[in-house]
Structure formats: structure tokens, C-alpha cells
Scaffold this active site. Structure first.
Site, mmCIF file in Angstrom:
data_model
loop_
_atom_site.group_PDB
_atom_site.id
_atom_site.type_symbol
_atom_site.label_atom_id
_atom_site.label_comp_id
_atom_site.label_asym_id
_atom_site.label_seq_id
_atom_site.Cartn_x
_atom_site.Cartn_y
_atom_site.Cartn_z
ATOM 1 N N HIS A 80 38.675 52.193 32.124
ATOM 2 C CA HIS A 80 38.065 50.965 31.603
ATOM 3 C C HIS A 80 36.549 51.058 31.699
ATOM 4 C CE1 HIS A 80 41.722 48.066 31.901
ATOM 5 N NE2 HIS A 80 42.098 49.297 31.603
ATOM 6 N N TYR A 209 38.287 38.303 34.773
ATOM 7 C CA TYR A 209 38.065 37.491 35.980
ATOM 8 C C TYR A 209 37.671 36.098 35.491
ATOM 9 C CZ TYR A 209 37.896 41.667 38.972
ATOM 10 O OH TYR A 209 38.205 42.815 39.658
ATOM 11 N N PRO A 301 40.227 40.593 47.808
ATOM 12 C CA PRO A 301 40.455 41.536 46.706
ATOM 13 C C PRO A 301 39.592 41.314 45.461
ATOM 14 C CG PRO A 301 42.252 39.952 46.851
ATOM 15 C CD PRO A 301 41.368 39.693 48.019
ATOM 16 N N TYR A 393 30.537 47.323 41.214
ATOM 17 C CA TYR A 393 31.944 47.352 40.785
ATOM 18 C C TYR A 393 32.432 48.786 40.541
ATOM 19 C CZ TYR A 393 36.232 45.489 38.826
ATOM 20 O OH TYR A 393 37.555 45.184 38.617
HETATM 21 C C1 PHB Z 1 44.918 44.594 40.675
HETATM 22 O O1 PHB Z 1 45.146 45.083 39.564
HETATM 23 O O2 PHB Z 1 45.807 44.489 41.540
HETATM 24 C C2 PHB Z 1 43.561 44.078 40.975
HETATM 25 C C3 PHB Z 1 42.553 44.237 40.048
HETATM 26 C C4 PHB Z 1 41.292 43.767 40.331
HETATM 27 C C5 PHB Z 1 41.046 43.121 41.521
HETATM 28 C C6 PHB Z 1 42.057 42.971 42.463
HETATM 29 C C7 PHB Z 1 43.326 43.448 42.183
HETATM 30 O O3 PHB Z 1 39.794 42.632 41.789
#
Ligand code: PHB
Ligand code: APR
Length: 424
Positions: A80, A209, A301, A393
Site C-alpha cells: 500500500h 482511518y 493499535p 507510519y
Molecule cells: C489490522 O489490519 O489489523 C490493523 C491495521 C491498521 C491498524 C491496526 C490494525 O492501525
């Protein structure tokens, strides 16, 4: 023991935990001719089936490729080059690769990384003791640490030069360090994530997001057939309160856009609630015990940093062991904690910042809410803010020690170019 020979009584580096940190450490040490034994409390099947994160930073991808365990990731993972921030009914693309000299992220599930590493270790004749019970660590304030554990109804003792505590947040290594010798920094968040796995085609070419007044949500992916979605929830809620229709209604409300973007429903085959916390242990070393990964730190996360931080720790730690065994010098080992913690705190800050910006906080007053909107708007519109986000990121650089790098090159570890034709 599953798929491996019985554990020797002695090794160079004894590793507790067969998560990404422990397995990768064992793999990198083996490439440099250093022996290790991995002790894991769960079965191989359980370890390989535990579903967790799925975003690999560029540095993680490069390391897996360079060390010869990236083949399946390159075939099955998906690269990505951007992510979307969505709020106020509109999407804002953050072009990660444009902002970071072509760096990118790979979507490849953590348990697939685990499978690749276990396969590599066993194929190279490595020892992983699965189902190791009642692991306890001893004498790690000396040069002769020991580990006791039960396996096949017998008590075993493993002696080593060093112990690597890679046994995750709930492991035994961190609590074994005397309380007076450690400092812990922690923050709990007043929300959790409700995560689902769905049989569906990808909803979006890039991760979304989303901030909404009802709360955060995230659209991620696992493969062409399996999608991963999350939404902010009460951490004490129960999955039983969330029948499929309620989940789809909540996600549709939070992800709605002005241009009619549609979230197609599919069969949900897994549901779970994840707690959100930040945690750091200082220092990450005590005597001959070195902690790495979730054993030493946890991030919420939102920044997708957990797995990548574990990989970065192990890269620094393996360099230090390689330097020690090749030259007898302990500089790398002595600097391990300080070097790793610098990156850990940067990731803690990024994860906290992303979390604060994208979640609904019930206790925020109107002033704080407007500050949050101002922050979102800046990220949507400012090149400088987007660049800072993108750099974090895709992953900050890992500080390597020049000597270990040189030693590794001499030992013939394959380079990214040799393996990585398909990347970036
Ligand atoms: C996931 O795909 O599990 C995932 C992706 C992005 C994040 C956290 C988890 O910030
Ligand atoms: N004895 C032996 N093994 C143990 C013990 C113990 N007492 N306690 C825990 N373990 C094992 C766990 O069963 C697990 O397989 O240690 C392993 C730790 O793995 P992870 O928790 O995955 O931690 P780490 O390798 O540091 O990887 C960090 O994993 O938790 C995710 O989101 C996190 O992506 C991040 C990554």
C-alpha cells in the site's frame, strides 16, 4: 516436542516466547552462526492461529526479505502506498510513498509472518520447544543465567550466556526483574476496539482511518477474500451485545461519506474486543536478561506499530549479540536498552497522537473537541503534518551499529536487491 529435536541443556541465547520477536531473533542469530533455543508455552497450532495485526513497515518488509523469509509475503501480501483519513463525510488521502521517498507498507497478517519464521527455523534445524510449561528464569544478574521449565512431564534446565525475554505483555520475564531495578510507564484508554473478520472483497484499495462523532472506525484487509474492520467501543462491552445487524449499522453510520460510499455486508466469522493501552518498561535490560517486543512495551493499535516495534528491537538486539560473539565487545549490548527505547518512545508518541486525534472522548469539553477537529483539519490539509505522519507510519529508521552491519555483510546475508525485485 513438536517438529523439533529435544532441547539441549545449554545454548548461547535462550529465548522465551515464539512470537514475532522471539522467532525473528532466533532466525537472525542463526544466520550469523549463533545458537539459540526458543521456549514457547503454547502449542505450535495455537501460535500459528493467533490473529493479530497486519501492517508491516518498510523496514520490517526489508528485513524479512534480506533475511530470506520474505518470499510468501511478497507473493501474498499487498503493498500500500497511501492511507485515507475520513471525517466530516469526506476522505483525505495521505500519499505515504510520495511523502517518504517511495517507502510503503505491506498488508500481511502477523500469524503468516509467524508461520514463515517457524518454517525457516525448523528447516534450518533450529529448536523451538512448544508447550513448555511453568517457565522460570534464574541467575540473570550473573554471567550464568538458567531457565527451568516443564515439558513432556519432565523438569528441564537450560543454561545459556544470555536470556532474551520475548514472552509478550503477560510473560514471566518482565515480572522477574526486581521491582527496584525497573520503572514502568503506563496509560489506559477509556475505550477499546471491536474487531471483526468478514468474508468479502476489499472495501477500499487503501486503509481507512475514520473519525466520527459516534467514534473511531478502521477499514483494513487481510486478503482478497477476508477483510478486517474495527470500531471504537466500550472496553467492558461484550461481543454478545453486538449481533451482525447492529455491527453493520454502526460501521455504516461511522463510515458514511457525502459521495455515497457503500459498505457491502458479508458473513462475519470472527468478533472480539481489544483493550487499548500504552506501556513502557525502562530499562529493557537487567544483567544478562534482555527484553524485546511486547514484553517491554505496548502501544494502542491506532498507529499499527506493535509488531514493527518488536522487529526493530530484535534488529538492534541481534546486532549486539553478533558483535559480542564475533569480537567479545559488549558495547552493543550495553547500549541496547537506550537505543531501543529512543525508537520505542517515538512510536509511543505517534500511537498516542493518532489515538487522541481519531477517537471520541466522552470526557472532552467543547474546547478540547475543537482542538481535536483543528488537528484533523491540519493533517488533511498540511503537507508538513502529512509528511510527519507518513514518516512515522512507514517507519522511522532503525539505528544500526556499523560493526554488526559489516560483520553481517561479510557473513553473506542476502541483500534486499537480490530478493526484493517486486517491492516498492
Ligand atoms: C489490522 O489490519 O489489523 C490493523 C491495521 C491498521 C491498524 C491496526 C490494525 O492501525
Ligand atoms: N513462557 C513461554 N512463552 C510464553 C510465556 C511463558 N511464560 N508467556 C508468553 N509466552 C509466549 C506467548 O504464548 C507468545 O507466543 O510468548 C509469545 C509472545 O508473543 P507476542 O505476544 O506476539 O509478543 P512479541 O513477539 O513481542 O510480538 C509483538 O505481537 O502482541 C502482538 O500486537 C503485538 O504485534 C505485536 C507483536
Amino acid at each position: 516436542m513438536t517438529g523439533n529435536v529435544s532441547a539441549p541443556a545449554r545454548t548461547q541465547v535462550a529465548i522465551v516466547g515464539a512470537g514475532p520477536a522471539g522467532l525473528l531473533l532466533s532466525h537472525l542469530l542463526n544466520l550469523a552462526g549463533i545458537e539459540s533455543v526458543v521456549l514457547e508455552s503454547r502449542s505450535r497450532a495455537d501460535v500459528e492461529a493467533t490473529l493479530r495485526a497486519g501492517v508491516l513497515e518498510q523496514g520490517t518488509v526489508d528485513l524479512l526479505i534480506e533475511s530470506g523469509v520474505g518470499e510468501r509475503m511478497l507473493l501474498e501480501g499487498s503493498l500500500h502506498h497511501g492511507i485515507e483519513f475520513r471525517f466530516g463525510g469526506r476522505g483525505h488521502r495521505i500519499p505515504l510513498s510520495e511523502l517518504t521517498d517511495g517507502r510503503a507498507i505491506m498488508l500481511y497478517a502477523q500469524h503468516e509472518v509467524i508461520k514463515d519464521l517457524i518454517h525457516a527455523r525448523l528447516a534450518a534445524g533450529g529448536t523451538i520447544v512448544f508447550d513448555a510449561r511453568n517457565v522460570t528464569i534464574h541467575d540473570f544478574d550473573s554471567a550464568k543465567p538458567r531457565i527451568r521449565f516443564e515439558h513432556d512431564e519432565r523438569v528441564h534446565e537450560l543454561r545459556s550466556d544470555f536470556i532474551a525475554g520475548c514472552d509478550g505483555y503477560h510473560g514471566v520475564c518482565r515480572p522477574s526483574v526486581p521491582p527496584a531495578a525497573r520503572q514502568e510507564f503506563a496509560r489506559a484508554y477509556p475505550f477499546g476496539w471491536f474487531g471483526i473478520l468478514v468474508n468479502a472483497r476489499p472495501y477500499s484499495p487503501e486503509l481507512i482511518y475514520a473519525y466520527h462523532e459516534r467514534g473511531f472506525s478502521l477499514v483494513s484487509t487481510r486478503s482478497h477474500e477476508v477483510q478486517r474492520l474495527y470500531f471504537q467501543c466500550d472496553p467492558h462491552d461484550s461481543v454478545d451485545n453486538w449481533p451482525d445487524e447492529r455491527i453493520w449499522a454502526e460501521l455504516a453510520a461511522r463510515l458514511e461519506t457525502d459521495d455515497g460510499w457503500e459498505l457491502k455486508q458479508g458473513p462475519i466469522f470472527q468478533k472480539g474486543i481489544i483493550a487499548m493501552r500504552s506501556f513502557v518498561l525502562e530499562p529493557m535490560q537487567f544483567g544478562t536478561l534482555f527484553l524485546a517486543g511486547d514484553a517491554a512495551h505496548i502501544v494502542p493499535p491506532t498507529g499499527a506499530k506493535g509488531l514493527n516495534l518488536a522487529v526493530a528491537d530484535v534488529r538492534v538486539l541481534s546486532d549486539a549479540f553478533i558483535e559480542y560473539y564475533a569480537t567479545g565487545r559488549r558495547d552493543g549490548l550495553e547500549h541496547y536498552s537506550a537505543t531501543a527505547l529512543e525508537r520505542v518512545w517515538a512510536a509511543e508518541h505517534f500511537s498516542w497522537w493518532m489515538t487522541s486525534m481519531l477517537h471520541r472522548y466522552d470526557d472532552r469539553d467543547p474546547f478540547q473537541q475543537r482542538l481535536q477537529f483543528a488537528q484533523l483539519n491540519q493533517v488533511a490539509s498540511s503537507h508538513a503534518f502529512q509528511t510527519a505522519l507518513a514518516e512515522n507510519y512507514v517507519g522511522l529508521p532503525i539505528r544500526r551499529r556499523a560493526l554488526a552491519e559489516k560483520l553481517k555483510r561479510r557473513s553473506g546475508a542476502k541483500t534486499r536487491r537480490e530478493f526484493g525485485a517486486g517491492i516498492a
